[in-house]
Design a protein around this motif. Structure first.
Motif, mmCIF file in Angstrom:
data_model
loop_
_atom_site.group_PDB
_atom_site.id
_atom_site.type_symbol
_atom_site.label_atom_id
_atom_site.label_comp_id
_atom_site.label_asym_id
_atom_site.label_seq_id
_atom_site.Cartn_x
_atom_site.Cartn_y
_atom_site.Cartn_z
ATOM 1 N N CYS A 34 34.205 55.800 37.978
ATOM 2 C CA CYS A 34 34.125 55.312 39.351
ATOM 3 C C CYS A 34 34.203 53.787 39.404
ATOM 4 O O CYS A 34 34.852 53.208 40.283
ATOM 5 C CB CYS A 34 32.824 55.781 40.001
ATOM 6 S SG CYS A 34 32.739 57.553 40.288
ATOM 7 N N ARG A 43 37.046 51.679 41.487
ATOM 8 C CA ARG A 43 36.781 50.781 42.608
ATOM 9 C C ARG A 43 37.193 49.343 42.293
ATOM 10 O O ARG A 43 37.659 48.624 43.185
ATOM 11 C CB ARG A 43 35.309 50.850 43.010
ATOM 12 C CG ARG A 43 34.345 50.112 42.088
ATOM 13 C CD ARG A 43 32.940 50.035 42.701
ATOM 14 N NE ARG A 43 32.036 49.263 41.857
ATOM 15 C CZ ARG A 43 31.880 47.933 41.940
ATOM 16 N NH1 ARG A 43 32.582 47.257 42.823
ATOM 17 N NH2 ARG A 43 31.030 47.315 41.147
ATOM 18 N N ARG A 45 40.683 49.245 42.876
ATOM 19 C CA ARG A 45 41.018 49.744 44.213
ATOM 20 C C ARG A 45 42.140 50.784 44.116
ATOM 21 O O ARG A 45 43.118 50.766 44.854
ATOM 22 C CB ARG A 45 41.411 48.603 45.147
ATOM 23 C CG ARG A 45 40.264 47.627 45.452
ATOM 24 C CD ARG A 45 40.636 46.661 46.568
ATOM 25 N NE ARG A 45 39.485 45.872 46.987
ATOM 26 C CZ ARG A 45 39.210 44.644 46.540
ATOM 27 N NH1 ARG A 45 40.004 44.082 45.638
ATOM 28 N NH2 ARG A 45 38.147 43.985 46.981
ATOM 29 N N ASP A 68 40.963 57.641 46.223
ATOM 30 C CA ASP A 68 40.534 57.574 47.611
ATOM 31 C C ASP A 68 40.100 58.955 48.085
ATOM 32 O O ASP A 68 40.861 59.916 48.027
ATOM 33 C CB ASP A 68 41.685 57.061 48.480
ATOM 34 C CG ASP A 68 41.234 56.692 49.877
ATOM 35 O OD1 ASP A 68 40.008 56.598 50.102
ATOM 36 O OD2 ASP A 68 42.107 56.491 50.749
ATOM 37 N N TYR A 98 32.630 58.079 47.087
ATOM 38 C CA TYR A 98 32.296 56.950 47.964
ATOM 39 C C TYR A 98 31.237 56.115 47.276
ATOM 40 O O TYR A 98 30.499 56.598 46.420
ATOM 41 C CB TYR A 98 31.777 57.454 49.326
ATOM 42 C CG TYR A 98 32.798 58.269 50.065
ATOM 43 C CD1 TYR A 98 33.631 57.687 51.016
ATOM 44 C CD2 TYR A 98 32.948 59.636 49.801
ATOM 45 C CE1 TYR A 98 34.590 58.440 51.687
ATOM 46 C CE2 TYR A 98 33.901 60.392 50.466
ATOM 47 C CZ TYR A 98 34.719 59.788 51.401
ATOM 48 O OH TYR A 98 35.668 60.527 52.050
ATOM 49 N N PRO A 105 36.663 53.775 47.750
ATOM 50 C CA PRO A 105 36.952 52.934 46.576
ATOM 51 C C PRO A 105 38.102 51.971 46.791
ATOM 52 O O PRO A 105 38.285 51.047 45.999
ATOM 53 C CB PRO A 105 37.283 53.969 45.484
ATOM 54 C CG PRO A 105 37.642 55.211 46.214
ATOM 55 C CD PRO A 105 36.831 55.207 47.470
ATOM 56 N N TYR A 116 27.047 55.759 43.626
ATOM 57 C CA TYR A 116 28.242 56.580 43.860
ATOM 58 C C TYR A 116 27.856 57.950 44.410
ATOM 59 O O TYR A 116 26.844 58.541 44.010
ATOM 60 C CB TYR A 116 29.030 56.748 42.555
ATOM 61 C CG TYR A 116 29.579 55.434 42.028
ATOM 62 C CD1 TYR A 116 30.609 54.781 42.678
ATOM 63 C CD2 TYR A 116 29.040 54.838 40.884
ATOM 64 C CE1 TYR A 116 31.101 53.568 42.214
ATOM 65 C CE2 TYR A 116 29.526 53.641 40.400
ATOM 66 C CZ TYR A 116 30.566 53.005 41.072
ATOM 67 O OH TYR A 116 31.047 51.812 40.597
#
Length: 474
Positions: free
Chosen positions: A16, A20, A23, A28, A32, A44, A58
């Motif tokens: 994760c 993120r 990006r 996606d 979250y 993310p 997360y």
């Protein structure tokens, strides 16, 4: 980068973090992140300044972040993220429940007891499953789904706020206002730049995001081959159809916007805009918008044949029917006949159920069961199967009991596999006796060796089937 596997029950913080920081759009909607210093949760791909890892938590679902006390980000708008797909080929009870909730199963005063009955479990047991698997209640998931849809309608449409509340599934304007203010710290009216006093109440347009790439030409070609006259049609590269919404009829239009990585959903009705949650859920499932090509395609590419097909079919999807009931009718009618013949029969059944072309929609199993023998252009046994179909389908056609379906005379493994794939969005269904699939594989029968090969494509066999069918068209 290591892929975030959707069949793992827990998130890997290291993966994760990589996603993120990069990006990475492939992740996606897969998870979250909540930021402790701001109290906000984001996608993310959020363009905001990256927080320190020590301040990040997360979550698999947006509802989990909200339950933990985080508010939705106004910049990356979590309500627009693609949904997280099923973690395995066969849905668990919890995942089936979440799918039904996303379709509005707990809106407008619906009871949890009714949802549990649809799932074949007790209400208390369903609550325990949600607490064990998600750490929150079914009503918390439902409330957050309404909140996210409402936020999207506020931003993307010009519906009056009273119509937004109704279309998002809120029982009252007061509850709608309270939920928005609690989640975002401001009333709904403050989220709008323009006044909605002159806005219409009969149409709305929303953006439904997906993870790129998306093979829109292949999806549109599939739908075009299966069009039922006077119900659905292709117009300038857009898919259009009539759908029943309670006692009313709405026109649904789907257009592709590649630059925005989304499909544009437009809904028009003669009266007020209907409850949009089930319509959005149907579109997401029918157009397979929650698939993750970054996970699916590398697994299928391990097979040389599928790898060669993927070279020209990136972004493969497994498109379906509007409801499970519709997919079952189409599958039964299509047994041992051509696609063109099946289309004609479906159109004849629809005309018999609704003579008025202007409001004609795909017929429900219940309406078909009430027709006389003269309307069935098929063998008697198949007619009897169609008439019995309503026993395995919910009243609105949004649910399907595959066990009851498979127990009907005239329904075999091919039919249940097609319904599972096209009607329920199962990513791992494969009708291995399908003649077209055998032809694409270059064999005449389903041998033990072939079964082993097909099993190696799990849990993405539905996508393998679509690749193979697509290869027959070129």
């Amino acid at each position: 980068m290591t892929s975030l596997r959707t069949d793992e029950p827990d998130l890997d913080p290291a993966v994760c973090q990589q996603a993120r920081l990069a990006r990475d759009p492939r992740f996606d909607g897969e998870f979250y992140l909540g930021v402790l210093t701001t109290g906000i949760y984001c996608r993310p791909v959020c363009p905001a300044r990256l927080p320190s890892e020590q301040n990040v938590r997360y979550f698999r679902l947006a509802a989990q972040a909200a339950e933990a006390g985080f508010r939705p980000c106004l910049r990356c708008r979590p309500e627009t993220a693609p949904g997280s797909p099923a973690r395995a080929g066969s849905l668990t009870t919890t995942e089936r429940a979440v799918t039904l909730i996303r379709g509005g199963a707990l809106n407008h005063g619906s009871k949890l007891e009714d949802l549990a009955t649809r799932l074949g479990v007790g209400e208390r047991y369903l609550r325990k499953l949600f607490q064990r698997d998600l750490g929150l209640s079914p009503h918390a998931v439902a409330g957050h789904q309404r909140l996210l849809l409402a936020r999207q309608l506020i931003v993307e449409s010009q519906l009056p706020l009273t119509a937004v509340a109704e279309a998002a599934g809120f029982g009252s304007l007061r509850r709608f206002n309270s939920a928005i203010k609690t989640a975002y710290g401001m009333p709904p009216s403050a989220m709008r730049r323009n006044s909605d006093s002159d806005a219409g109440r009969s149409s709305v347009t929303l953006q439904l995001r997906y993870r790129p790439p998306y093979n829109w030409p292949a999806v549109l070609a599939y739908l075009e081959r299966h069009l039922v006259d006077e119900i659905e049609w292709i117009d300038a590269g857009r898919y259009v159809r009539r759908v029943a919404v309670g006692s009313d009829v709405a026109i649904v239009t789907i257009a592709h916007q590649e630059s925005g990585h989304c499909l544009q959903l437009s809904v028009t009705s003669d009266g007020n805009v209907p409850d949009l949650m089930p319509l959005v859920a149907n579109c997401r499932r029918m157009f397979d918008l929650d698939a993750n090509p970054a996970v699916i395609e590398p697994e299928l590419s391990k097979d040389p044949l599928l790898a060669s097909l993927l070279e020209s079919q990136r972004g493969i999807r497994s498109p379906g029917a509007w409801t499970p009931a519709e997919s079952a009718v189409r599958a039964i009618v299509g047994q041992q006949v051509s696609i063109a013949a099946a289309r004609r029969v479906c159109a004849q059944l629809a005309a018999a159920c609704e003579p008025d072309e202007s409001v004609r929609t795909f017929p429900t199993p219940g309406a078909i069961a009430a027709l006389g023998n003269k309307y069935f252009a098929m063998p008697g046994r198949r007619r009897d199967t169609l008439r019995a179909l309503h026993l395995a389908v919910g009243t609105a056609g949004e649910q399907m009991d595959l066990e009851r379906l498979g127990a009907l005379k005239g329904v075999g493994p091919w039919t249940t596999a097609v319904v599972s794939m096209r009607g329920m969005g199962d990513p791992d269904a494969f009708p291995d006796a399908d003649l077209g699939l055998l032809k694409a594989l270059g064999v005449k029968s389903n041998s033990a060796a072939l079964k082993t090969r097909i099993a190696s494509w799990r849990p993405w066999r539905s996508y393998a089937a679509n690749l193979l069918w697509r290869s027959l068209e070129s």
